[in-house]
Design an enzyme around this catalytic site. Structure first.
Site, PDB file in Angstrom:
ATOM      1  CG  ASN A  12      29.283  68.248 -25.928  1.00 24.26           C
ATOM      2  OD1 ASN A  12      29.116  67.833 -27.067  1.00 24.26           O
ATOM      3  ND2 ASN A  12      29.746  69.472 -25.675  1.00 24.26           N
ATOM      4  CE1 TYR A 164      21.533  76.003 -37.780  1.00 27.97           C
ATOM      5  CE2 TYR A 164      19.777  77.627 -37.976  1.00 27.97           C
ATOM      6  CZ  TYR A 164      20.351  76.556 -37.313  1.00 27.97           C
ATOM      7  OH  TYR A 164      19.749  76.031 -36.198  1.00 27.97           O
TER       8      TYR A 164
END
Length: 278
Positions: A12, A164
């Site tokens: 999106n 991460y």
């Protein structure tokens, strides 16, 4: 790409949106996987309008939840009997340690376990394709990482940037191990560094300090999507598997990421956490 079914997670916004848009313009059937229904619907409508392609589909899934992933893949398989391209694009950074509903560390769950489980759940559909491709968006941030198997869920020490980096290393290790396991099959498995791209995730990686430098030096999401689109669509990479790409070219990943014993250990742990037997 006409007639090919492509799934893009995190579709999106950012790189995922631009990847889905580019594939739609190549006339592929594009499946958007998004967490937020409102944002996903907006992306769906924009892509349909700008690509003039109505073969765009939206599925909602919280990639931090294995139950949600399984529900989404079940819904997908009720409509599609084949998947030609799976692009594991979604990724997150969270500033403080969070646990998922499956009691996993959030970044590890979304950035690594979600691609692992998606590939397991969609394997039969990928095998039904004449020549399927699995593509995982990782990062050159992996070169700074190593895995601590004694604290894989970061329960004893949590730094968002370090975690991460570790999850991006997991992406590369997963790619190499899956490519080995699918050797001589119809499925090619590769991963890529998209470049330093101006996205919300990059700003979070930099601790919210992107600012004006983003405008000067960082690439736009469309450029960041270029290698994903290349790996999904180009005939130049047909038959190439188990590689790490950047700027549409295979490049060396870190020495640590090439340790087959580490990749195998991560696979076995992931399999247990996903309760998968494949």
């Amino acid at each position: 790409m006409k007639g090919k079914v492509c799934m893009v997670t995190g579709a999106n916004a950012g790189i995922g949106f631009e990847t889905a848009m580019a594939l739609a313009k190549l006339e592929a059937t594009v499946v958007l996987v998004c967490r937020d229904a409102t944002k996903g619907t907006k992306a769906l409508n924009t892509i349909k309008k700008e690509s003039n392609n109505n073969s765009i589909h939206l599925y909602i899934a919280d990639l931090s939840s294995q139950k949600s992933i399984r529900q989404m893949t079940t819904q997908f398989l009720e409509k599609f009997d084949r998947l030609d391209v799976l692009i594991n694009n979604a990724g997150i950074i969270v500033p403080t340690r969070q646990s998922t509903v499956d009691n996993l560390e959030m970044q590890f769950a979304v950035n690594h376990m979600a691609p692992f489980l998606l590939c397991q759940q969609l394997l039969n559909a990928l095998q039904a394709s004449p020549a399927a491709r699995i593509i995982t968006v990782t990062s050159n941030a992996h070169t700074s990482a190593a895995l601590n198997f004694n604290d894989l869920q970061s329960e004893h020490s949590y730094n968002p940037k370090t975690v991460y980096q570790q999850t991006k290393l997991c992406n590369v290790l997963f790619t190499y191990e899956l490519a080995k396991r699918l050797e001589n099959s119809n499925i090619a498995v590769n991963c890529l560094h998209p470049g330093v791209v101006k996205t919300k995730l990059l700003n979070e990686y930099n601790g919210g300090k992107g600012g004006f430098l983003n405008q000067l030096f960082y690439s736009k999401p469309a450029k960041g999507a270029a290698t994903s689109v290349y790996l999904a669509s180009s005939s130049e990479v047909e038959g190439i598997s188990g590689q790490y790409f950047a700027n549409k070219k295979p490049i060396p990943s870190s020495k640590y990421s090439k340790d087959a014993s580490v990749a195998s250990q991560l696979w076995e742990i992931s399999k247990g956490l996903a309760k998968e037997t494949i």
